[in-house]
Design an enzyme around this catalytic site. Structure first.
Site, PDB file in Angstrom:
ATOM      1  N   GLY A 134       0.794  -1.570  -0.093  1.00 19.47           N
ATOM      2  CA  GLY A 134       0.070   0.061  -0.029  1.00 19.47           C
ATOM      3  C   GLY A 134       0.908   1.332   0.109  1.00 19.47           C
ATOM      4  N   SER A 135       0.273   2.356  -0.205  1.00 21.30           N
ATOM      5  CA  SER A 135       0.957   3.737  -0.179  1.00 21.30           C
ATOM      6  C   SER A 135       0.064   4.778   0.652  1.00 21.30           C
ATOM      7  CB  SER A 135       1.363   4.159  -1.595  1.00 21.30           C
ATOM      8  OG  SER A 135       0.347   4.248  -2.445  1.00 21.30           O
ATOM      9  N   GLY A 136       0.807   5.768   0.857  1.00 16.98           N
ATOM     10  CA  GLY A 136       0.184   6.808   1.571  1.00 16.98           C
ATOM     11  C   GLY A 136       0.744   8.169   1.222  1.00 16.98           C
ATOM     12  N   GLY A 137       0.416   9.226   1.969  1.00 16.28           N
ATOM     13  CA  GLY A 137       0.961  10.510   1.620  1.00 16.28           C
ATOM     14  C   GLY A 137       2.353  10.561   1.842  1.00 16.28           C
ATOM     15  N   PHE A 138       3.008  10.073   2.727  1.00 13.69           N
ATOM     16  CA  PHE A 138       4.710  10.272   2.988  1.00 13.69           C
ATOM     17  C   PHE A 138       5.469   9.056   2.699  1.00 13.69           C
ATOM     18  CE2 PHE A 138       3.593  13.759   6.130  1.00 13.69           C
ATOM     19  CZ  PHE A 138       3.982  14.697   5.367  1.00 13.69           C
ATOM     20  N   ASP A 140      -2.738  10.098  15.456  1.00 20.10           N
ATOM     21  CA  ASP A 140      -3.615  10.071  14.419  1.00 20.10           C
ATOM     22  C   ASP A 140      -4.252   8.349  14.491  1.00 20.10           C
ATOM     23  OD1 ASP A 140      -4.494  10.322  11.842  1.00 20.10           O
ATOM     24  OD2 ASP A 140      -2.575   9.624  10.780  1.00 20.10           O
TER      25      ASP A 140
END
Length: 343
Positions: free
Chosen positions: A69-73, A192
């Site tokens: 998966g991937s995210g903002g950072f 978070d």
């Protein structure tokens, strides 16, 4: 500036190389492909402690790297490291805010020295990456235990076969509360907490992940008092009103986020609808919270008992909220009251 890592470094007992092999990203020897890793010292009761994680990654021992998966950072990969399945997180520069992405990388290591059943364990971290693993946009890499491919967000909204019975959401919420209590006892505030940041193992154990917004407090007094927060972060639907107002952070900020997460576990619905700015204003100015009235989840005995618990978790005043330890007691009592017993 953070202090350099000491010469003595070691991997967890169950993952270690038998000989010095592979490309070594040492914080003391600068290789040709990157900068050194400057690791902030961890302190406990005023003394520098040894780290149960490493500032060295043996890249030649990392195999079968597959994207998860991937995210903002950054992006997360499943891989094999020294014969064990692990998760590799590559933190990348944010084009709009490189400082924020670097802060996120260092924040990820706030809990790296901790070991707990309900916290994702860090194995190693480095700012040095060989060319076949990194690129110019990479800040560093973090090697972690591989929990699995599921998180609570997916289980709540993407798995219709999951029944939202009290035993299910109480078990998961207790796992999160115990993880938070452990973090707060070590003066770490996550900032978070939300379903997407709670991984679920094959055995159904919840583990808190993604510490990119976390803050390390400096004293036990700060764990109960509100202290300034130098940077913004977190997810607006789960952010405590005092943070939205810029007043500061305390461990009670995580309890607010926990309350929103528990509501999601119980209802399988999104906390708010409408424009982001409208929601932010309403949470602060009009004490907007997710609806509990006329919700099926709150018509049963467990749901009725949980209304009061939620109202304390997401109270406007941080001092009114439960501590994580009090939250564990409340949840265990709730299990007992509905005949499920303690776990």
């Amino acid at each position: 500036m953070p202090s350099p890592a000491p010469p003595t470094r070691f991997l967890p007992n169950d993952i270690f190389p038998s000989v010095d092999i592979g490309t070594c990203s040492s914080p003391l020897i600068k290789p040709s492909f990157g900068s050194t890793l400057q690791v902030p010292s961890q302190r406990l009761q005023g003394k520098v402690t040894s780290r149960p994680w490493s500032s060295v990654i043996y890249w030649k021992e990392l195999h079968c790297v597959q994207p998860v998966g991937s995210g903002g950072f950054g992006s997360v990969y499943k891989a094999k490291y020294l014969g064990r399945t692990v998760a590799l997180k590559k933190v990348k520069k944010c084009a709009k805010n490189e400082l924020a992405s670097r802060q996120s990388f260092w924040a990820e290591l706030n809990a790296a020295h901790l070991r707990h059943r309900n916290i994702v364990r860090v194995i190693a971290a480095t700012t040095c990456m060989p060319s076949d693993f990194g690129d110019e946009s990479s800040i560093g890499a973090i090697l972690m235990e591989y929990v699995g491919s599921r998180n609570l967000q997916q289980m709540i909204y993407g798995c219709a076969e999951e029944t939202l019975e009290p035993g299910w959401w109480l078990s998961h919420s207790l796992d999160i509360a115990r993880g938070l209590h452990f973090l707060h006892s070590h003066l770490i505030v996550h900032l978070d907490i939300k379903p997407a940041n709670v991984l679920v193992s094959g055995e159904g154990v919840c583990k808190i992940a993604d510490f990119g917004c976390s803050v390390q407090l400096e004293s036990k007094r700060q764990a109960s008092d509100v202290v300034p927060l130098s940077r913004a972060g977190g997810t607006y639907t789960h952010t405590a009103p005092e943070l939205l107002k810029g007043e500061g952070v305390s461990a009670k900020s995580d309890i607010f986020s926990f309350g929103i997460t528990l509501w999601q576990l119980m209802t399988r619905e999104q906390p708010y609808a409408g424009d982001r700015q409208h929601v932010l204003y309403a949470v602060v100015a009009h004490h907007l919270r997710p609806k509990v009235e006329h919700q099926a989840a709150f018509q049963s005995e467990p749901g009725t008992l949980c209304k009061t618990l939620l109202s304390r978790c997401w109270a406007a005043q941080a001092s009114t909220r439960f501590s994580a330890q009090e939250l564990i007691v409340q949840l265990e009592n709730l299990r007992t009251n509905i005949g499920l017993g303690k776990i």
